[in-house]
Design an enzyme around this catalytic site. Structure first.
Site: not given
Length: 448
Positions: A52, A102
């Site tokens: 991610c 993120h």
């Protein structure tokens, strides 16, 4: 050049193989299938660092992980970075981000102040959650935590549609919609989509070992439910562009940050160099730019390439800080900017790519499929990877699309392996990648 609107949509952990248009007979993605039939479809889009935070930071900066420094999850992107949103903003665009972020690294539920929002004006964001039915966000400058109504991807899509309606005027906009699904937990999609799939009906890829098969079928049933829910959201977004009369001139992009093993090779999740982990969908739709007939292209597009490609397609300058390749000329019929091979990497294994080993297939390593640093070369046809111990994987993806026959260190493939290894060495030298143990990079960047 006309400053066209950009709508950039991506799921989290949505692998390329889980699309109807990619030949999957089980998953229902009718809106994406229709979109793929009339847009540019990158056959070999991939995540060079398939996890991610590294992918997201590369998308935002156009840089590789060892440059921007986010080669593991939950660390912070420099607020002074020259981001894609800052570049669009400098070019006269309104900018918006909705969904999962993120790249802040200050806690997954903590408020992200304006100075760390990387140039996005409209902001409805949480650093990271996978509780899709009780999902919070922060809006703009406010540190008040708000709750998305119901399944967050649907609520976020509704918000993005409202943004499009409100900003379809003289000033162009750059809108990013970042969904948390189909990332696990797999069993939490809305009931109407979960009802479409039953584990016993799931068709497994041939590289799922028997000992993992039952669990993989359960995962897939839930994963595909998320995929179908998001596909419906894609349909809603495209309908809104039509409603506002801007479908022809809007550059609509759909992709994912990385894939998901889902039991293939006996493995879960991402970070691994296998097809299910690194290959992602990448669709680009804009009739004014590309026409109305769909076409498949073979360019090897990676996360750092997105920023220069989008900026150039919109007539905006590409900052000197960008390291990715600009595919805009290629998409207009010019030369492929890539030499036919790109680097894949795990700079430091963590989390679900554990150094403690795995209880799945052991064909490709000894002892076991343990987490490890690697650098590899992906050409579309071939996948080659080295660990710190030496050559590790070599697959002919045309002859062996499920990567069950590792050709590494076989005498009959010595010339091919040598060629790929030398090619990889040249690439790493160009990128100033010394291929050190992961903890060396952790210490260099001062991470705990």
């Amino acid at each position: 050049m006309k400053k066209r609107n950009v709508v950039f949509v991506f799921g989290d952990q949505w692998r390329q193989q889980s699309m109807g248009y990619a030949g999957n007979p089980t998953v229902l993605t009718p809106n994406l299938d229709q979109l793929a039939s009339k847009c540019v479809n990158f056959r070999f889009a991939f995540a060079g660092s398939p996890v991610c935070t590294p992918w997201r930071a590369s998308f935002l900066t156009g840089q590789y992980p060892l440059t921007h420094g986010l080669f593991v999850n939950d660390v912070s992107l420099n607020p002074e970075a020259q981001s894609i949103a800052k570049s669009f903003k400098s070019g006269g665009y309104d900018t918006a981000y909705v969904g999962k972020w993120h790249v802040d690294g200050q806690g997954r539920t903590n408020f992200i102040p304006r100075e760390r929002q990387q140039g996005f004006d409209y902001w409805k964001v949480l650093e990271c959650t996978h509780d899709y039915n009780r999902s919070f966000y922060y809006e703009g400058d406010s540190d008040e935590q708000k709750l998305w109504e119901g399944y967050d991807a649907i609520a976020q899509t509704r918000d993005a549609r409202d943004y499009i309606r409100d900003h379809s005027g003289d000033k162009p906009f750059f809108l990013v919609l970042s969904w948390g699904p189909p990332h696990n937990p797999y069993e939490t999609a809305p009931e109407e989509y979960r009802a479409l799939y039953r584990p016993e009906n799931m068709e497994l890829r041939p590289n799922v070992p028997e000992e993992t098969a039952d669990k993989a079928r359960e995962w897939l049933a839930g994963y595909y439910a998320h995929c179908s829910a998001l596909d419906a959201c894609i349909g809603d977004l495209l309908e809104t562009l039509k409603e506002k009369g801007i479908e022809e001139e809007t550059l609509f992009v759909f992709t994912s940050d990385h894939g998901d093993m889902l039991g293939s090779q006996g493995l879960e999740r991402k970070q691994k160099p296998f097809q299910e982990s690194i290959r992602v969908p990448f669709l680009m739709h804009c009739p004014e730019l590309f026409g109305r007939d769909g076409k498949m292209v073979d360019g090897l597009i990676n996360a750092p390439d997105i920023m220069p490609t989008l900026l150039s397609l919109c007539g905006l300058p590409v900052p000197e800080t960008v390291e990715g390749l600009d595919f805009s000329g290629y998409l207009r019929g010019g030369e492929d900017p890539c030499d036919g091979a790109r680097v894949i990497a795990c700079h430091h294994p963590f989390g679900e790519w554990s150094r403690k080993g795995w209880s799945g297939r052991s064909d490709h390593s000894a002892p076991g499929m343990i987490g490890r640093e690697y650098r590899g070369l992906y050409t579309g046809r071939y996948t080659y990877a080295r660990s710190l111990e030496g050559p590790w994987l070599l697959f002919d993806n045309e002859e062996d699309p499920f990567q069950v026959d590792n050709l590494v260190n076989r005498l009959e493939h010595a010339d091919l392996q040598r060629k790929l290894d030398e090619w990889l060495e040249r690439k790493l030298e160009e990128m100033n990648d010394r291929f050190l143990p992961g903890m060396d990079y952790i210490r260099e960047w001062g991470y705990e």
